[in-house]
Every structure is written in structure tokens, then in C-alpha cells.
Motif scaffolding. Sequence first.
Motif, PDB file in Angstrom:
ATOM      1  N   ALA A 162       5.552   7.007  -8.323  1.00  0.00           N
ATOM      2  CA  ALA A 162       4.336   7.213  -7.527  1.00  0.00           C
ATOM      3  C   ALA A 162       3.090   6.668  -8.208  1.00  0.00           C
ATOM      4  O   ALA A 162       2.160   6.213  -7.545  1.00  0.00           O
ATOM      5  CB  ALA A 162       4.149   8.705  -7.224  1.00  0.00           C
TER       6      ALA A 162
ATOM      7  N   ASP B  85      -3.789   3.559  -4.240  1.00  0.00           N
ATOM      8  CA  ASP B  85      -3.751   2.961  -2.897  1.00  0.00           C
ATOM      9  C   ASP B  85      -2.742   1.825  -2.793  1.00  0.00           C
ATOM     10  O   ASP B  85      -2.201   1.561  -1.726  1.00  0.00           O
ATOM     11  CB  ASP B  85      -5.136   2.410  -2.527  1.00  0.00           C
ATOM     12  N   LYS B  86      -2.527   1.113  -3.899  1.00  0.00           N
ATOM     13  CA  LYS B  86      -1.688  -0.084  -3.862  1.00  0.00           C
ATOM     14  C   LYS B  86      -0.949  -0.247  -5.184  1.00  0.00           C
ATOM     15  O   LYS B  86      -1.495   0.069  -6.241  1.00  0.00           O
ATOM     16  CB  LYS B  86      -2.575  -1.311  -3.609  1.00  0.00           C
ATOM     17  N   ARG B  87       0.292  -0.748  -5.095  1.00  0.00           N
ATOM     18  CA  ARG B  87       1.091  -1.013  -6.296  1.00  0.00           C
ATOM     19  C   ARG B  87       1.628  -2.430  -6.225  1.00  0.00           C
ATOM     20  O   ARG B  87       2.187  -2.832  -5.205  1.00  0.00           O
ATOM     21  CB  ARG B  87       2.268  -0.034  -6.389  1.00  0.00           C
TER      22      ARG B  87
ATOM     23  N   PHE C 213       3.488  10.915  -3.627  1.00  0.00           N
ATOM     24  CA  PHE C 213       3.028   9.530  -3.453  1.00  0.00           C
ATOM     25  C   PHE C 213       1.645   9.492  -2.802  1.00  0.00           C
ATOM     26  O   PHE C 213       0.756   8.748  -3.239  1.00  0.00           O
ATOM     27  CB  PHE C 213       4.030   8.732  -2.618  1.00  0.00           C
ATOM     28  N   GLU C 214       1.469  10.285  -1.756  1.00  0.00           N
ATOM     29  CA  GLU C 214       0.206  10.270  -1.006  1.00  0.00           C
ATOM     30  C   GLU C 214      -0.961  10.814  -1.814  1.00  0.00           C
ATOM     31  O   GLU C 214      -2.112  10.399  -1.615  1.00  0.00           O
ATOM     32  CB  GLU C 214       0.369  11.070   0.295  1.00  0.00           C
TER      33      GLU C 214
ATOM     34  N   SER D 103       0.855  -1.187   0.000  1.00  0.00           N
ATOM     35  CA  SER D 103       0.000   0.000   0.000  1.00  0.00           C
ATOM     36  C   SER D 103       0.892   1.239   0.000  1.00  0.00           C
ATOM     37  O   SER D 103       2.100   1.154   0.292  1.00  0.00           O
ATOM     38  CB  SER D 103      -0.886   0.004   1.244  1.00  0.00           C
ATOM     39  N   THR D 104       0.295   2.378  -0.291  1.00  0.00           N
ATOM     40  CA  THR D 104       1.062   3.631  -0.279  1.00  0.00           C
ATOM     41  C   THR D 104       1.661   3.876   1.100  1.00  0.00           C
ATOM     42  O   THR D 104       2.829   4.276   1.226  1.00  0.00           O
ATOM     43  CB  THR D 104       0.174   4.810  -0.703  1.00  0.00           C
ATOM     44  N   ASP D 105       0.893   3.620   2.166  1.00  0.00           N
ATOM     45  CA  ASP D 105       1.397   3.807   3.533  1.00  0.00           C
ATOM     46  C   ASP D 105       2.633   2.967   3.793  1.00  0.00           C
ATOM     47  O   ASP D 105       3.553   3.388   4.506  1.00  0.00           O
ATOM     48  CB  ASP D 105       0.312   3.449   4.553  1.00  0.00           C
TER      49      ASP D 105
END
Length: 350
Positions: free
Chosen positions: A189, A51-53, A45-46, A18-20
Motif C-alpha cells: 500500500a 495517490d499514485k505508485r 490502500f485508500e 492511481s490508488t483507484d
Amino acid sequence: MSVKVQAVAKALPAYYRSTDEIIPFLDTWLSGQEERFIKKVKKIFENAAVDKRYSIMTPEEVFSHTSFEDKNNLYAREVIKLGKQCLLNALDKAGIGTQDLDYIITVSCTGIMIPSLDAYLINELQLRQDIVRLPVTEMGCVAGISGMIYAYQFLQANPGKRAAVLAVESPTATFQLHDFSMANIVSAAIFGDGAACAILSSHEADKGPAIMAAEMYHFYDATHLMGFQLTNAGLQMVLDVAVPEQIAAQFPDIIHPFLARHGSSMEAVKHLIFHPGGKKIIQTVEELFKNSGKNIDETKEILRMYGNMSSATVLYVLERFLDKQIPAGDQGLMLSFGPGFSAQRILLQW
């Protein structure tokens, strides 16, 4: 005789974050940079609407120093596995076997393979020895639709045949560890890895939305807008900030004459199947359609769930429409943009 999109299926790499979960890796990557710059990169990025890569490698591998040779070897090994699974998924969805394919088009721009992916799949899956193969490279995000256009033209001329269009991409294999340019940061990103395969058919009995028209549109004097620069470290992203502006300026010429030539219009088109190039391009397209009563919600959802997977991404959007119950007679417009600069369009009818 019509050409139909019989099925679309996808396959995803084993690794994802996830981005987090990516943000801590940015701290390590950007160590030694100015604090203000680090905050700016994190915000990119945020705010990328991703949400997910997914990736063919772990984040530790992405953010580590490796040679172009090492990254490309990893790309070649993994895209064969991903491509094989994706093609099998699509054949299963279409209810046909490996011997039922007459034509295979493989699409990728994020690595270099000679022989190309299709040659390996012919051996791995024992495809027919007389299958016609066409590898499509160097076309970037637009190539998913390019491959469909080439398949459509082949099938129009050859009734009773089937073609697989297989797009397999790993933008994470092109990440440049020592490049702190906006182009490299923005691409990291918004991009992720993935594969998608469309089965097209000119068999009368096969079902699926029919391709009513397919055309390409090329911008003049715009080769600088997008692409890769081949460097000693690998494929270095070229991404001009003027891309959304250029799309907006030429959008009416891209859309309306194409539809008019084929007896349609934006009023007649019910479904927009657009490639999610990135948040800014999506915002640009939404602004252009704000008074039309139409939306690109599926495009936004694919960007959110997977990021931009280059040529494969528009096929992910198309799969969502094929999985719906869409009334007979409805029209859909496929559109993607890519290096050249180029816009490519397909008009579908259910």
C-alpha cells in the motif's frame, strides 16, 4: 574546504497507477478471502496517503505468480535502465560529464545483483576506469542518506573531487502474491518504485548547500523492527507495528544532541528534509514538531505523489528543496530511518 550537494535528479519507471486503479486488482488478488478482510485491505490502500505508485512492471505482472528468479531478473534489467537515466539527469543538472565523477555509490535493497549496478553503469556510460565504486545494500530506507554520508566522508578527505550517490529501488519486485500478512499488505500500500541521484562535490567553485555534519544513530535490540526475510519466494517484508512508537521514544536523542554537537538547534533549522516512511511515521513526526512552527509538507507531498521508494525517497524530498530559492545561511536537516534499526542525519547549510 566544504562538501556541497551540487544537484539532485530523479527518474521514474514507465508504469504507474492511481490508488483507484489499483483497487480492482485487489479484488482479484484477495479472491476467496473473507469479505471483512477484503474491506480492511482496501481501506489500508485508500488511507495510505499515496495517490499514485510507479513500478518497473505492469500491475498485471505485479499481481501474477512469478518466481524469485523471474522477479529478480526483471529487477536487474530495469534498474540498469532506470539508474542510467537517473545518473544522466543528475549530471545534466550539475552541468558536468561522465568523466567528471571520481566516486560512485549505488544504493538498493530490493533485488540482488552481482556485479552490482555501478559496474554496469561504468560500461554503459563509459565512466572513468579509475572511478572508486561502492555498492550499498541491506540498509533499506535509510541508505539514501547512508550513501551521502559515505560520499561526504570521501570528499572531505579528497578536495577537488565529485561523487554520485545513486539510489534505485523496486519494492514492487518484492511483493509476495501468497502472503496475506499485514506487513506484506501495508508495504504494498505504501511503497512504489523509483530512482534518485545526488551529485556531491568538494570542488571549491561548485555551488550548492554545504554539508555541515553527518552522523548515524543506531537503536539497540531493534533488528526485528524492519527488513526483509529471504524466502524461496523472494524478499518478504518485515515491518513491525512498533516502528512509529520506537521513533517517537528516541526522537529527542536522535535530533537534539546531534544538532548541539555541531553548533545548531531545532530553532536554527528552517527546513525539514525527512524520509516519508509512511502515513503513520509522518503523523508521529508531525506530532513531535507540532509546537515548533515547522512542517514536513514536502515529505507528505512526495509520499502522496510517489509512495515510499525506500532509499531513493529522501532524495526526492531533497530535490524539491534544491529546486527552491532558499536564502543563504538557512539550515536544513535530513533524516531517514531504516533496518537495524537506524536513524541517519545530515545537517545542510545554504
